[in-house]
Design a protein around this motif. Structure first.
Motif, PDB file in Angstrom:
ATOM      1  N   UNK A  34      -7.512  43.949  -3.326  1.00  0.00           N
ATOM      2  CA  UNK A  34      -8.239  43.443  -4.488  1.00  0.00           C
ATOM      3  C   UNK A  34      -7.586  43.953  -5.759  1.00  0.00           C
ATOM      4  N   UNK A  35      -7.361  43.058  -6.708  1.00  0.00           N
ATOM      5  CA  UNK A  35      -6.896  43.446  -8.032  1.00  0.00           C
ATOM      6  C   UNK A  35      -8.126  43.596  -8.925  1.00  0.00           C
ATOM      7  N   UNK A  36      -8.221  44.716  -9.610  1.00  0.00           N
ATOM      8  CA  UNK A  36      -9.418  44.980 -10.410  1.00  0.00           C
ATOM      9  C   UNK A  36      -9.158  44.728 -11.892  1.00  0.00           C
ATOM     10  N   UNK A  37      -8.703  45.729 -12.597  1.00  0.00           N
ATOM     11  CA  UNK A  37      -8.594  45.612 -14.048  1.00  0.00           C
ATOM     12  C   UNK A  37      -7.256  46.151 -14.528  1.00  0.00           C
ATOM     13  N   UNK A  38      -6.959  45.852 -15.787  1.00  0.00           N
ATOM     14  CA  UNK A  38      -5.774  46.360 -16.461  1.00  0.00           C
ATOM     15  C   UNK A  38      -6.174  46.703 -17.885  1.00  0.00           C
ATOM     16  N   UNK A  39      -5.553  47.730 -18.450  1.00  0.00           N
ATOM     17  CA  UNK A  39      -5.911  48.125 -19.805  1.00  0.00           C
ATOM     18  C   UNK A  39      -5.079  49.296 -20.274  1.00  0.00           C
ATOM     19  N   UNK A  40      -5.188  49.657 -21.557  1.00  0.00           N
ATOM     20  CA  UNK A  40      -4.409  50.784 -22.100  1.00  0.00           C
ATOM     21  C   UNK A  40      -4.836  52.097 -21.492  1.00  0.00           C
ATOM     22  N   UNK A  41      -3.871  52.962 -21.235  1.00  0.00           N
ATOM     23  CA  UNK A  41      -4.144  54.224 -20.542  1.00  0.00           C
ATOM     24  C   UNK A  41      -5.093  55.112 -21.336  1.00  0.00           C
ATOM     25  N   UNK A  42      -4.927  55.172 -22.652  1.00  0.00           N
ATOM     26  CA  UNK A  42      -5.728  56.089 -23.460  1.00  0.00           C
ATOM     27  C   UNK A  42      -7.127  55.551 -23.748  1.00  0.00           C
ATOM     28  N   UNK A  77     -16.538  45.929 -13.053  1.00  0.00           N
ATOM     29  CA  UNK A  77     -15.639  45.744 -11.916  1.00  0.00           C
ATOM     30  C   UNK A  77     -15.335  44.259 -11.772  1.00  0.00           C
ATOM     31  N   UNK A  78     -14.048  43.905 -11.818  1.00  0.00           N
ATOM     32  CA  UNK A  78     -13.632  42.504 -11.755  1.00  0.00           C
ATOM     33  C   UNK A  78     -12.674  42.310 -10.591  1.00  0.00           C
ATOM     34  N   UNK A  79     -13.171  42.338  -9.364  1.00  0.00           N
ATOM     35  CA  UNK A  79     -12.309  42.217  -8.202  1.00  0.00           C
ATOM     36  C   UNK A  79     -11.867  40.770  -8.003  1.00  0.00           C
ATOM     37  N   UNK A  80     -10.552  40.588  -7.929  1.00  0.00           N
ATOM     38  CA  UNK A  80      -9.967  39.269  -7.672  1.00  0.00           C
ATOM     39  C   UNK A  80      -8.943  39.410  -6.550  1.00  0.00           C
ATOM     40  N   UNK A  81      -8.905  38.425  -5.699  1.00  0.00           N
ATOM     41  CA  UNK A  81      -7.999  38.493  -4.553  1.00  0.00           C
ATOM     42  C   UNK A  81      -6.557  38.386  -5.035  1.00  0.00           C
ATOM     43  N   UNK A  82      -5.723  39.259  -4.495  1.00  0.00           N
ATOM     44  CA  UNK A  82      -4.326  39.312  -4.942  1.00  0.00           C
ATOM     45  C   UNK A  82      -3.481  38.179  -4.387  1.00  0.00           C
ATOM     46  N   UNK A  83      -3.912  37.628  -3.251  1.00  0.00           N
ATOM     47  CA  UNK A  83      -3.103  36.600  -2.605  1.00  0.00           C
ATOM     48  C   UNK A  83      -2.023  37.163  -1.701  1.00  0.00           C
ATOM     49  N   UNK A 120      -2.969  49.416 -14.363  1.00  0.00           N
ATOM     50  CA  UNK A 120      -3.830  48.512 -13.610  1.00  0.00           C
ATOM     51  C   UNK A 120      -4.439  49.270 -12.428  1.00  0.00           C
ATOM     52  N   UNK A 121      -5.523  48.709 -11.914  1.00  0.00           N
ATOM     53  CA  UNK A 121      -6.211  49.323 -10.777  1.00  0.00           C
ATOM     54  C   UNK A 121      -6.400  48.294  -9.680  1.00  0.00           C
ATOM     55  N   UNK A 122      -6.218  48.729  -8.447  1.00  0.00           N
ATOM     56  CA  UNK A 122      -6.404  47.875  -7.280  1.00  0.00           C
ATOM     57  C   UNK A 122      -7.252  48.623  -6.263  1.00  0.00           C
ATOM     58  N   UNK A 123      -7.723  47.896  -5.258  1.00  0.00           N
ATOM     59  CA  UNK A 123      -8.514  48.506  -4.175  1.00  0.00           C
ATOM     60  C   UNK A 123      -8.034  47.970  -2.840  1.00  0.00           C
ATOM     61  N   UNK A 124      -7.891  48.878  -1.883  1.00  0.00           N
ATOM     62  CA  UNK A 124      -7.707  48.527  -0.482  1.00  0.00           C
ATOM     63  C   UNK A 124      -8.754  49.294   0.309  1.00  0.00           C
ATOM     64  N   UNK A 125      -9.644  48.584   0.977  1.00  0.00           N
ATOM     65  CA  UNK A 125     -10.713  49.204   1.769  1.00  0.00           C
ATOM     66  C   UNK A 125     -11.503  50.212   0.928  1.00  0.00           C
ATOM     67  N   UNK A 126     -11.811  49.823  -0.304  1.00  0.00           N
ATOM     68  CA  UNK A 126     -12.588  50.639  -1.253  1.00  0.00           C
ATOM     69  C   UNK A 126     -11.853  51.869  -1.747  1.00  0.00           C
ATOM     70  N   UNK A 127     -10.579  52.029  -1.425  1.00  0.00           N
ATOM     71  CA  UNK A 127      -9.793  53.135  -1.960  1.00  0.00           C
ATOM     72  C   UNK A 127      -9.059  52.664  -3.210  1.00  0.00           C
ATOM     73  N   UNK A 128      -9.244  53.353  -4.342  1.00  0.00           N
ATOM     74  CA  UNK A 128      -8.589  52.895  -5.578  1.00  0.00           C
ATOM     75  C   UNK A 128      -7.106  53.247  -5.600  1.00  0.00           C
ATOM     76  N   UNK A 129      -6.350  52.378  -6.251  1.00  0.00           N
ATOM     77  CA  UNK A 129      -4.910  52.585  -6.434  1.00  0.00           C
ATOM     78  C   UNK A 129      -4.599  52.265  -7.887  1.00  0.00           C
ATOM     79  N   UNK A 130      -3.770  53.103  -8.493  1.00  0.00           N
ATOM     80  CA  UNK A 130      -3.402  52.889  -9.888  1.00  0.00           C
ATOM     81  C   UNK A 130      -1.889  52.731 -10.003  1.00  0.00           C
ATOM     82  N   UNK A 131      -1.499  51.917 -10.962  1.00  0.00           N
ATOM     83  CA  UNK A 131      -0.082  51.740 -11.249  1.00  0.00           C
ATOM     84  C   UNK A 131       0.117  51.377 -12.700  1.00  0.00           C
TER      85      UNK A 131
END
Length: 581
Positions: A34-42, A77-83, A120-131
């Protein structure tokens, strides 16, 4: 019969299929990214949907998703399928899932995101991932902007459960107009010894939250409580013993000696001390709301300790809303009974004010910020359906339960049982020294309670406004108890000084003296914003100061109620002990 049997088997098979809800997977079961959100780090709260940037999706068909909880919706929370195709324990080598041709508009969007350090933030099996979206590099006096185009997912599993996810960013492409940028990904599955119940530990920061300073602040506050309770007990017991002796001596005098004597002190206002305060309807509504906020705060902290609510998206907020709605009878009971003891007659109006006081405050602040979020097209904008759901909770759950509590309170605990009669005519309040004025007492009353929670406020602020997950709710419960004891002690002393100056306006003074703690917390929030963060922009500023004002107001209601309760017990005790003619 055969059709029913087949249907039952299908339902059973469908129920045991692995997904992110039961966290159980069989080999080659689908795993959703799941792709969640994106935004400025600060600006942590300034978030937008991931695909508001011109990222492209994978080739797999999208999966419909809706907000599962009201907490997720309210938190943006704006979960969208990544494809992107992922299957449990199935490695995927480097694969190109799309190619993006940059036109002028897309190029400017990505450059703006890189300049402002978008994450940006993503989720796999409810575990958050940041990049991070990209980075800028200085070379020969010019700035070049690059975007990361390859995502490598290293997923750890233990049995049939996912216990670890790591994202590695590789391959960066320079952003230039009309460039064609390929986006690739790979998935590597690795067995892990991490237990499922411990999989969230990697996101916690024990070095920060369990630092020696944190332990020292708790110990320091605890020692201050012991010292303050001992000091207050000693001073009041010795002072009250002298007062009792003096009043007993006065009772042995005849009327002539008593009239010629120098009468002063808190006994002189016994005929007015239990007089209803000004604006009794609003005061009783505040006290009822304070009882409810205290119950909600205690329950949510205990649930967070027992259930580790911080591991699930939106669970903390959803729990708070549920507990608040379920505890509405507490508000009605204590607010309604207090208003009845004050002699109030418009109890329906009082019930409506009590039931709507905090919801109106919260919704008013949230909707104001929501208009700014809508203007910015941010994910923090509250969906219309969620607004309707919150309104329905207020109208069909909170209001009826508050009505039930009010009726019970008026009938079971609504009779005045004051130890002293109330005079028909209010006694004039004599002049007193400036430091005995209610305004001065109110201003100084919040200093010590704020000092007892000062360090904890830093950790709470950092967890909410920065990239930290607050998990030490045992500390929070201890600090909450310390705050309660300190607040009660301080307001009792303040009230004793006020009554000794023959000023019987103790109800509002005790409430506001304790509630002034929130004023110092809000002032501290200004310091934290300007010196501890790098936030910027209208949206983040409005979000920060709006919700900090709401947090401070709720803290003020809680502390004010605790202070009034403790002071009320003290006042009733001293006036029930002395014989009043």
């Amino acid at each position: 019969m055969t059709n029913l049997y087949i249907l039952a088997l299908v339902c059973l098979f469908w129920g045991v299929r692995g997904d992110e809800h039961n966290h159980q997977y069989e080999d080659n079961d689908e795993v959703v990214l799941w792709m969640n959100t994106v935004g400025p780090y600060h600006n942590r709260q300034e978030t937008y949907g991931y695909f508001t940037l011109p990222f492209c999706t994978g080739r797999k068909d999208s999966i419909s998703h809706y907000h599962e909880t009201i907490g997720e919706a309210l938190q943006g929370v704006e979960l969208e399928f990544s494809g992107l195709k992922m299957e449990f324990k199935a490695d995927i080598s480097r694969t190109t899932y799309c190619e993006l041709e940059l036109n002028e508009e897309k190029y400017k969007q990505f450059v703006y995101a890189v300049k402002n350090q978008y994450w940006y933030q993503m989720y796999i099996d409810d575990l958050p991932i940041w990049g991070i979206v990209g980075e800028a590099e200085e070379k020969d006096g010019t700035t070049n902007y690059y975007i990361w185009t390859h995502k490598r997912f290293d997923v750890g599993y233990n049995g049939k459960q996912i216990v670890d996810v790591n994202l590695t960013k590789e391959i960066k492409h320079k952003l230039t107009p009309d460039a064609v940028i390929p986006f690739t990904y790979e998935v590597n599955w690795k067995p892990s010894s991490t237990l499922f119940e411990n999989r969230f530990d990697k996101y916690l920061d024990p070095n920060f939250f369990q630092h020696r300073i944190h332990w020292f602040s708790i110990f320091n506050s605890f020692m201050m409580v012991i010292f303050l309770v001992g000091l207050v007990s000693m001073i009041l017991m010795r002072t009250l013993r002298k007062d009792y002796a003096r009043y007993s001596k006065d009772e042995e005098m005849d009327d002539m000696e008593r009239d010629l004597g120098d009468e002063y002190g808190w006994k002189q206002v016994h005929g007015d001390v239990f007089r209803p305060p000004s604006h009794p309807l609003f005061f009783s509504a505040l006290i009822g709301t304070g009882y409810q906020v205290t119950v909600v705060t205690t329950c949510v902290i205990v649930f967070a300790i027992l259930g580790e609510l911080y591991t699930e998206r939106g669970s903390m907020l959803s729990t708070a809303i549920f507990v608040y709605a379920a505890s509405s009878p507490v508000n009605g009971y204590f607010g309604g009974s207090l208003y009845a003891r004050f002699g109030g007659r418009t109890w329906i109006r009082q019930m409506l004010v009590s039931a709507s006081l905090l919801p109106v405050l919260v919704c008013g602040t949230a909707f104001f910020i929501n208009f700014i979020a809508i203007y910015y097209h941010a994910s923090r904008a509250i969906p219309f359906g969620t607004m309707v759901a919150v309104t329905c909770i207020c109208l069909f759950v909170i209001l009826p339960l508050t009505l039930v509590g009010t009726v019970l309170g008026r009938n079971l605990n609504g009779q005045p049982d004051f130890p002293c009669r109330i005079n028909a005519v209010p006694r004039p309040i004599p002049e007193k020294k400036w430091f005995m004025e209610p305004l001065v007492i109110i201003t100084l009353g919040g200093v010590l309670p704020f000092g007892s929670i000062f360090i904890e406020m830093y950790f709470i602020f950092t967890s909410f406004w920065a990239y930290k997950i607050y998990y030490v709710y045992g500390f929070m419960l201890l600090v909450f108890l310390i705050l309660t004891v300190v607040t009660v002690c301080v307001t009792i002393v303040c009230t004793y000084f006020l009554l000794n100056a023959e000023d019987y306006r103790w109800q509002w003074t005790s409430f506001m003296a304790a509630a002034s703690t929130s004023g110092y917390v809000y002032l501290y929030s200004f310091y934290y914003f300007f010196f501890k963060t790098k936030m910027y922009g209208l949206f983040q500023t409005a979000f920060y100061f709006g919700y900090m004002a709401l947090f401070s107001a709720m803290l003020g209601i809680l502390c004010g109620t605790v202070g009034y309760i403790g002071t009320s017990v003290f006042v009733r005790k001293i006036y029930s002990t002395v014989k009043i003619d």
